[in-house]
Design an enzyme around this catalytic site. Structure first.
Site, PDB file in Angstrom:
ATOM      1  N   GLU A  42     -33.662  55.337 -31.298  1.00 41.47           N
ATOM      2  CA  GLU A  42     -32.326  55.749 -30.859  1.00 41.47           C
ATOM      3  C   GLU A  42     -32.011  55.036 -29.530  1.00 41.47           C
ATOM      4  O   GLU A  42     -32.786  55.177 -28.578  1.00 41.47           O
ATOM      5  CB  GLU A  42     -32.286  57.277 -30.669  1.00 41.47           C
ATOM      6  N   ASP A  61     -23.367  55.874 -37.513  1.00 33.26           N
ATOM      7  CA  ASP A  61     -21.997  55.565 -37.056  1.00 33.26           C
ATOM      8  C   ASP A  61     -21.223  54.964 -38.218  1.00 33.26           C
ATOM      9  O   ASP A  61     -21.649  53.949 -38.794  1.00 33.26           O
ATOM     10  CB  ASP A  61     -22.056  54.578 -35.888  1.00 33.26           C
ATOM     11  N   THR A 121     -28.309  68.294 -38.980  1.00 36.83           N
ATOM     12  CA  THR A 121     -28.225  67.511 -37.749  1.00 36.83           C
ATOM     13  C   THR A 121     -26.966  67.913 -36.984  1.00 36.83           C
ATOM     14  O   THR A 121     -26.074  68.571 -37.493  1.00 36.83           O
ATOM     15  CB  THR A 121     -28.161  65.994 -38.038  1.00 36.83           C
TER      16      THR A 121
HETATM   17  C1  SAM Z   1     -23.151  59.426 -35.506  1.00 40.12           C
HETATM   18  S1  SAM Z   1     -24.660  59.494 -34.645  1.00 40.12           S
HETATM   19  C2  SAM Z   1     -25.675  60.592 -35.652  1.00 40.12           C
HETATM   20  C3  SAM Z   1     -26.872  61.083 -34.913  1.00 40.12           C
HETATM   21  C4  SAM Z   1     -27.800  61.996 -35.735  1.00 40.12           C
HETATM   22  N1  SAM Z   1     -28.422  61.280 -36.832  1.00 40.12           N
HETATM   23  C5  SAM Z   1     -27.064  63.199 -36.259  1.00 40.12           C
HETATM   24  O1  SAM Z   1     -26.803  63.260 -37.475  1.00 40.12           O
HETATM   25  O2  SAM Z   1     -26.724  64.084 -35.440  1.00 40.12           O
HETATM   26  C6  SAM Z   1     -25.377  57.916 -35.051  1.00 40.12           C
HETATM   27  C7  SAM Z   1     -26.539  57.582 -34.132  1.00 40.12           C
HETATM   28  O3  SAM Z   1     -27.134  56.379 -34.572  1.00 40.12           O
HETATM   29  C8  SAM Z   1     -27.513  55.646 -33.432  1.00 40.12           C
HETATM   30  N2  SAM Z   1     -27.644  54.237 -33.850  1.00 40.12           N
HETATM   31  C9  SAM Z   1     -26.660  53.383 -34.192  1.00 40.12           C
HETATM   32  N3  SAM Z   1     -27.162  52.170 -34.443  1.00 40.12           N
HETATM   33  C10 SAM Z   1     -28.507  52.274 -34.286  1.00 40.12           C
HETATM   34  C11 SAM Z   1     -29.566  51.348 -34.398  1.00 40.12           C
HETATM   35  N4  SAM Z   1     -29.350  50.052 -34.716  1.00 40.12           N
HETATM   36  N5  SAM Z   1     -30.812  51.775 -34.152  1.00 40.12           N
HETATM   37  C12 SAM Z   1     -31.050  53.071 -33.825  1.00 40.12           C
HETATM   38  N6  SAM Z   1     -30.078  53.984 -33.688  1.00 40.12           N
HETATM   39  C13 SAM Z   1     -28.818  53.589 -33.915  1.00 40.12           C
HETATM   40  C14 SAM Z   1     -26.401  55.912 -32.438  1.00 40.12           C
HETATM   41  O4  SAM Z   1     -26.776  55.658 -31.102  1.00 40.12           O
HETATM   42  C15 SAM Z   1     -26.110  57.375 -32.694  1.00 40.12           C
HETATM   43  O5  SAM Z   1     -26.858  58.218 -31.857  1.00 40.12           O
END
Ligand code: SAM
Length: 265
Positions: free
Chosen positions: A122, A171, A245
């Site tokens: 993350e 995302d 989540t």
């Molecule tokens: C919309 S949030 C969802 C977070 C969590 N999975 C939830 O459902 O509450 C998407 C997360 O993916 C992370 N993220 C996006 N691209 C990523 C990458 N290449 N590697 C790791 N994390 C990533 C973002 O920083 C963000 O915290």
């Protein structure tokens, strides 16, 4: 042909509000003991068993002993930490969560499956700090973290080293001009296939209908993956043992959550 998107950021901000003192402290004291090495090939067995760079005065007791001593220091009222049940066993399940947000799901799963070894990736500092708080509160020892892009550690993991990969509510990048920033891309799927063991699995969830269709189409194009659904219930309902989540609960998407499981041949 899909454009090469590997250089594009798939995430938004990497930090937000100032960390609370406890979380800021954990980033300094606990994260170094749990962090995946910043460079080089990642040996999952070594990650969970070999001595870490604990710093002066840590006593050379190894990564487990270091994190245990941190936990013991932080919780003097708890019984002393026992050696991790993960130490020295090479046949355990290795599980990666990509984009764990605040770590609620990751820590709950690691707590529920203490014999498995979990890695979380993350890039969002506040999410990592929140996860560290959950780790400290739960006392789990079978979790390592990478504060950064999951693609960095995927590239450094050996072939066939993971059993399960969670990608939960990534995302969505809903605007067409931003689709190239989506995490799910053909190259990324190929990398997932490479690091998964035969019989391994990807579990993906989103509440954006277009992202679900996008993901399904791209996984179906890779002959190494099979969509495991047999009936609509299989993608309308989360899998057994799922822990909700934070983003799932926010309901920010345009549809009910869609749950996709892909088995690696
Ligand atoms: C919309 S949030 C969802 C977070 C969590 N999975 C939830 O459902 O509450 C998407 C997360 O993916 C992370 N993220 C996006 N691209 C990523 C990458 N290449 N590697 C790791 N994390 C990533 C973002 O920083 C963000 O915290």
């Amino acid at each position: 042909m899909m454009p090469d998107t590997r250089h594009l950021r798939s995430y938004g901000r990497t930090k937000a509000r100032t960390l609370k003192p406890r979380q800021a402290g954990l980033v300094v004291t606990l994260l170094p003991h749990l962090a995946v090495p910043a460079e080089g090939r990642i040996d999952v067995d070594a990650l969970f068993s070999s001595p870490p760079p604990c710093g002066e005065g840590a006593g050379g007791g190894g990564r487990e002993a270091c994190s245990a001593s941190v936990t013991d220091t932080l919780h003097p009222d708890r019984p002393p930490s026992q050696p991790s049940p993960t130490r020295g066993e090479g046949s355990q399940r290795n599980i990666l969560e990509i984009g764990f947000g605040g770590g609620e799901h990751l820590v709950a799963q690691a707590g529920a499956h203490s014999g498995a070894r979990f890695i979380g990736a993350e890039p969002f500092l506040n999410g990592v700090a929140s996860c560290l708080r959950h780790i400290e509160d739960s006392g789990i020892q079978n979790l390592r973290l990478h504060m950064g892009d999951a693609r960095d550690i995927l590239a450094r993991l050996p072939d066939a080293s993971l059993d399960l990969i969670y990608i939960l509510f990534p995302d969505p990048w809903p605007k067409t001009r931003h689709h190239k920033r989506r995490l799910i891309q053909p190259d990324f799927i190929a990398e997932l296939a490479r690091v998964l063991k035969p019989g391994g699995e990807v579990r993906f969830a989103t509440d954006w209908a277009d992202y679900a269709a996008w993901t399904l189409e791209l996984f179906m194009r890779d002959p190494r993956f099979t969509w495991t659904a047999e009936r609509a219930e299989d993608w309308r309902r989360s899998w057994p043992g799922h822990v909700a989540t934070r983003y799932e609960q926010k309901r920010l998407g345009d549809c009910a959550p869609i749950w996709l499981r892909f088995a690696k041949a």
